[in-house]
Design a protein around this motif. Structure first.
Motif, mmCIF file in Angstrom:
data_model
loop_
_atom_site.group_PDB
_atom_site.id
_atom_site.type_symbol
_atom_site.label_atom_id
_atom_site.label_comp_id
_atom_site.label_asym_id
_atom_site.label_seq_id
_atom_site.Cartn_x
_atom_site.Cartn_y
_atom_site.Cartn_z
ATOM 1 N N PRO A 251 33.633 -18.529 -29.709
ATOM 2 C CA PRO A 251 32.602 -17.473 -29.773
ATOM 3 C C PRO A 251 31.646 -17.615 -30.955
ATOM 4 C CG PRO A 251 34.754 -16.537 -29.273
ATOM 5 C CD PRO A 251 34.995 -17.965 -29.634
ATOM 6 N N LYS A 252 32.157 -18.093 -32.098
ATOM 7 C CA LYS A 252 31.315 -18.235 -33.278
ATOM 8 C C LYS A 252 30.164 -19.218 -33.058
ATOM 9 C CE LYS A 252 32.612 -15.758 -36.909
ATOM 10 N NZ LYS A 252 31.667 -15.007 -37.777
ATOM 11 N N LEU A 253 30.344 -20.132 -32.105
ATOM 12 C CA LEU A 253 29.314 -21.140 -31.834
ATOM 13 C C LEU A 253 28.625 -20.895 -30.498
ATOM 14 C CD1 LEU A 253 31.173 -24.392 -33.020
ATOM 15 C CD2 LEU A 253 29.498 -23.016 -34.277
ATOM 16 N N SER A 254 28.815 -19.716 -29.930
ATOM 17 C CA SER A 254 28.240 -19.439 -28.610
ATOM 18 C C SER A 254 26.715 -19.536 -28.634
ATOM 19 C CB SER A 254 28.672 -18.056 -28.118
ATOM 20 O OG SER A 254 28.227 -17.043 -29.019
ATOM 21 N N HIS A 255 26.091 -19.143 -29.776
ATOM 22 C CA HIS A 255 24.640 -19.194 -29.857
ATOM 23 C C HIS A 255 24.122 -20.633 -29.772
ATOM 24 C CE1 HIS A 255 26.012 -19.983 -33.954
ATOM 25 N NE2 HIS A 255 24.830 -20.499 -34.215
ATOM 26 N N VAL A 256 24.957 -21.585 -30.200
ATOM 27 C CA VAL A 256 24.578 -23.009 -30.113
ATOM 28 C C VAL A 256 24.706 -23.496 -28.672
ATOM 29 C CG1 VAL A 256 25.150 -25.353 -30.834
ATOM 30 C CG2 VAL A 256 25.224 -23.482 -32.498
ATOM 31 N N PHE A 257 25.878 -23.266 -28.077
ATOM 32 C CA PHE A 257 26.129 -23.799 -26.741
ATOM 33 C C PHE A 257 25.272 -23.110 -25.671
ATOM 34 C CE2 PHE A 257 30.190 -24.755 -29.002
ATOM 35 C CZ PHE A 257 30.042 -26.132 -28.992
ATOM 36 N N GLU A 258 24.837 -21.887 -25.949
ATOM 37 C CA GLU A 258 23.938 -21.215 -25.003
ATOM 38 C C GLU A 258 22.598 -21.947 -24.899
ATOM 39 O OE1 GLU A 258 23.733 -17.243 -26.394
ATOM 40 O OE2 GLU A 258 25.716 -16.667 -25.586
ATOM 41 N N ARG A 259 22.205 -22.610 -25.968
ATOM 42 C CA ARG A 259 20.966 -23.389 -25.925
ATOM 43 C C ARG A 259 21.129 -24.597 -24.993
ATOM 44 N NH1 ARG A 259 18.218 -24.001 -31.777
ATOM 45 N NH2 ARG A 259 16.427 -24.338 -30.391
ATOM 46 N N PHE A 260 22.340 -25.151 -24.956
ATOM 47 C CA PHE A 260 22.609 -26.233 -23.997
ATOM 48 C C PHE A 260 22.539 -25.708 -22.569
ATOM 49 C CE2 PHE A 260 24.566 -28.219 -27.739
ATOM 50 C CZ PHE A 260 24.185 -29.540 -27.590
ATOM 51 N N THR A 261 23.123 -24.521 -22.353
ATOM 52 C CA THR A 261 23.138 -23.976 -20.992
ATOM 53 C C THR A 261 21.726 -23.698 -20.487
ATOM 54 O OG1 THR A 261 23.368 -21.687 -21.767
ATOM 55 C CG2 THR A 261 25.402 -22.916 -21.389
ATOM 56 N N ARG A 262 20.804 -23.403 -21.415
ATOM 57 C CA ARG A 262 19.411 -23.157 -21.024
ATOM 58 C C ARG A 262 18.610 -24.449 -20.864
ATOM 59 N NH1 ARG A 262 19.985 -18.877 -24.962
ATOM 60 N NH2 ARG A 262 18.885 -20.135 -26.519
ATOM 61 N N GLY A 263 19.261 -25.594 -21.114
ATOM 62 C CA GLY A 263 18.591 -26.880 -20.948
ATOM 63 C C GLY A 263 17.621 -27.208 -22.056
ATOM 64 N N GLU A 264 17.861 -26.671 -23.258
ATOM 65 C CA GLU A 264 16.940 -26.895 -24.369
ATOM 66 C C GLU A 264 17.223 -28.214 -25.085
ATOM 67 O OE1 GLU A 264 16.694 -23.737 -27.185
ATOM 68 O OE2 GLU A 264 16.756 -22.152 -25.654
ATOM 69 N N PHE A 265 16.157 -28.805 -25.644
ATOM 70 C CA PHE A 265 16.285 -29.858 -26.652
ATOM 71 C C PHE A 265 16.017 -29.194 -27.997
ATOM 72 C CE2 PHE A 265 15.280 -32.411 -22.924
ATOM 73 C CZ PHE A 265 16.157 -33.487 -23.067
ATOM 74 N N PHE A 266 16.903 -29.394 -28.975
ATOM 75 C CA PHE A 266 16.703 -28.744 -30.263
ATOM 76 C C PHE A 266 17.221 -29.643 -31.388
ATOM 77 C CE2 PHE A 266 20.684 -27.301 -28.445
ATOM 78 C CZ PHE A 266 21.593 -27.368 -29.494
ATOM 79 N N GLU A 267 16.731 -29.403 -32.582
ATOM 80 C CA GLU A 267 17.099 -30.196 -33.744
ATOM 81 C C GLU A 267 18.588 -30.055 -34.036
ATOM 82 O OE1 GLU A 267 16.936 -32.805 -36.742
ATOM 83 O OE2 GLU A 267 15.243 -32.315 -35.435
ATOM 84 N N GLY A 268 19.258 -31.192 -34.189
ATOM 85 C CA GLY A 268 20.677 -31.207 -34.523
ATOM 86 C C GLY A 268 21.607 -31.077 -33.336
ATOM 87 N N MET A 269 21.081 -31.095 -32.105
ATOM 88 C CA MET A 269 21.954 -30.914 -30.943
ATOM 89 C C MET A 269 22.997 -32.034 -30.832
ATOM 90 S SD MET A 269 19.223 -31.857 -27.900
ATOM 91 C CE MET A 269 20.382 -31.531 -26.561
ATOM 92 N N GLU A 270 22.664 -33.207 -31.337
ATOM 93 C CA GLU A 270 23.611 -34.333 -31.231
ATOM 94 C C GLU A 270 24.878 -34.095 -32.046
ATOM 95 O OE1 GLU A 270 19.716 -35.571 -29.925
ATOM 96 O OE2 GLU A 270 20.360 -34.629 -31.803
#
Length: 594
Positions: A251-270
């Motif tokens: 849950p603490k990282l849900s805000h990060v993984f939600e960006r993956f679910t939305r199909g976003e490219f973002f800085e530091g995703m790797e």
């Protein structure tokens, strides 16, 4: 036939390499001088190669990859050499690797994943690059292919480029960007060293040319261009689906993984790639029994990977409490695989080339370095004279005709015969030992930088590095050069300001030595706002530049989005100024015409 081909053929006739492919032993001792010639032999001697298709070589460090790459290029046999870079970021660092590194890496892995045989290709990996995991499904894409007269839809191309991780911009300025202006597509493929301009006539490709980033002028015409993804981790359907599960599990990282679910490219995703179970494939899984895997000093490769895993684990244990992540045997978050775990998955022929013999029964490749006690002229002449008297055919190489003439003059003045070898036919006559060449030193203009001594072939090659101790670095588009990093380090001053590509402006506090998991390394200590500090490994100098502004800068916030916003704001301002200049020039031009 080239001079290098003649020399390679002479080594083959002397059976210098005959045991490498046929022997039951898989371990040999080989000097640094022998490495490039061994790989060339596999590529040129079909009997040694048999039905094996690709050569994959792993070396302990990126510096050794660079040296071997230079040595192979100096032999100039038209062999396709691909250097596969690693990510240069720290584990779990919330910054993305350089687009150029990701682009070259994903293109190389895609080529390795293809079933077709390519007998004219060599892949060079460092230990870090080979150990790095990836998602096999992310290699199941179709590259974009362009050639004149091909019919393509620009809207479809734009969509595919976005899925490949490219940024659409007003004007292409860096790798991983593209722009569409009317019927012109500008794109800087992440795995290429130059941007490409594709001019359409309707939906038909009319011309393909390279262009300059400085003045945007078109240059050399190209027949074809292949474009691979700019990002190694992309939010494809499988990644998006697993991100939903990870959001619930952590849950603490849900805000990060939600960006993956939305199909976003973002800085530091790797940096979040290791959390995905799909991100577990190894390079060895791309190899087959038709490939040759060459390991340079396997123990050193293993030690390097172990160090990477220990550093990664130490950072994970430090960060896990902030993520409320319980580490146990069921949770294994890592970007790397051990070498033995990888090789066991497949059955390529594995060839170990050690630099030092571990036992007396290990066979040695008969190519030893040409060693001098010092580089004085009398020492060099004495060594050449001794080799000629011992029955060796001695050839010295020069990088220019003028240098060759000076060397021949010096040798003759010392009372030793010397002759210029002008082409491959004359080299064949020299090697045959006819009367005109007997007892003389041959001198040939060649790019060979490091020579060797072969007892079986009775052949000595003395190159500039052997005679001077200085390695000549030629300027090559795909060279991995350490000169820029050295120059940057020398320009740094304690208390001065530097700009990190991802974190922004910081104050350089000097060098420090830190221990991580029992291993000590040198780091650059950089201070950011509120006293936050970044410890940058010395092998990542390429991500910083000295601050060149006139005033004392404000320190950036480490790990924040402030620097990215600043860069975006500056970029928009530059684009606005460029547009205003274009309008101004158009107005002036129209007034002149009137």
């Amino acid at each position: 036939m080239s001079i290098i081909s003649v020399l390679a053929g002479e080594l083959q006739r002397a059976k210098v390499f005959e045991n490498l492919a046929d022997s039951d032993s898989s371990t040999f001792v080989a000097s640094e001088s022998a490495l490039a010639w061994i790989l060339v032999n596999f590529r040129t001697d079909r009997a040694a190669l048999t039905d094996r298709s690709r050569i994959v070589m792993v070396l302990p460090s990126q510096a050794e990859v660079a040296d071997l790459f230079e040595a192979l290029l100096s032999l100039n046999l038209g062999i396709d050499i691909t250097v596969v870079p690693p990510w240069e970021t720290l584990p779990f660092e919330r910054v993305s690797p350089r687009v150029e590194a990701m682009g070259k890496r994903v293109a190389a892995l895609w080529n390795l994943s293809q079933a077709r045989q390519d007998p004219n290709k060599i892949f060079l990996f460092s230990a870090r690059s080979y150990a790095q995991r990836f998602d096999r499904e992310l290699l199941e894409y179709v590259p974009l292919f362009f050639s004149p007269a091909l019919n393509l839809d620009l809207d479809t191309i734009s969509k595919v480029l976005y899925e490949f991780g490219y940024d659409r911009v007003y004007q292409v300025e860096a790798a991983g960007e593209f722009s569409i202006r009317g019927s012109i597509l500008d794109i800087f493929p992440a795995d290429r060293d130059t941007p490409i301009r594709i001019d359409f006539f309707g939906d038909e490709v009319e011309t393909i040319k390279e262009f300059s980033l400085t003045d945007q002028r078109s240059g050399k015409a190209l027949d074809t261009v292949t474009v691979h993804p700019a990002r190694e981790l992309r939010p494809i359907e499988g990644i998006r689906n697993e991100a939903i599960t990870l959001s619930s599990a952590i849950p603490k990282l849900s805000h990060v993984f939600e960006r993956f679910t939305r199909g976003e490219f973002f800085e530091g995703m790797e940096s979040w790639g290791p959390f995905f179970t799909r991100f577990s494939s190894s390079v060895s899984s791309l190899l087959s029994s038709n490939d040759i895997l060459v390991l340079r000093d396997k123990n050193r490769i293993d030690d390097r990977i172990t160090t990477l895993l220990d550093e990664e684990r130490a950072l994970l244990e430090l960060l896990a409490p902030t993520w409320e992540l319980a580490l146990d045997e069921d949770i294994y978050v890592s970007l790397f695989n051990r070498l033995d775990d990888q090789v066991l998955m497949t059955k390529p022929k594995v060839l170990n080339l050690d630099s030092v013999a571990k036992s007396s029964d290990i066979m040695r490749v008969d190519l030893e370095p040409y060693v001098l006690s010092d580089f004085r002229e009398e020492t060099i002449i004495g060594s050449l004279r001794s080799d000629v008297r011992s029955g060796f055919r001695v050839i010295i190489t020069a990088d220019s005709p003028s240098m060759a003439n000076r060397m021949i003059t010096s040798i003759k003045q010392a009372g030793l015969g010397a002759i210029a070898i002008k082409d491959s036919d004359e080299l064949l006559r020299f090697l045959s030992g006819t009367k005109d060449y007997a007892g003389k030193v041959g001198c040939v203009v060649s790019d060979i930088e490091v020579g060797f001594r072969s007892i079986n072939a009775k052949l000595v090659i003395a190159a500039p590095f052997d005679l001077t101790g200085r390695r000549l670095r030629r300027v090559r588009s795909s060279n991995i050069s350490r000169r820029a990093g050295q120059a940057l380090y020398e320009s740094l001053r304690v208390g001065g300001y530097v700009v990190h590509d991802f974190h922004g402006v910081g104050k350089y506090l000097g060098m420090t030595r830190r221990e991580v998991s029992g291993v000590e390394r040198d780091y650059l200590e950089i201070e950011y706002r509120d006293g936050a500090k970044l410890f940058l490994p010395t092998d990542q100098l390429s991500v910083i530049t000295p601050y060149s502004g006139g005033e004392k800068p404000t320190l950036s916030r480490l790990g924040g989005s402030e620097w990215n916003k600043t860069k975006a704001r500056v970029k928009k301002t530059v684009e606005r100024i460029a547009q205003e200049l274009v309008l101004l020039y158009q107005k002036q031009y129209s007034q002149i015409n009137k």
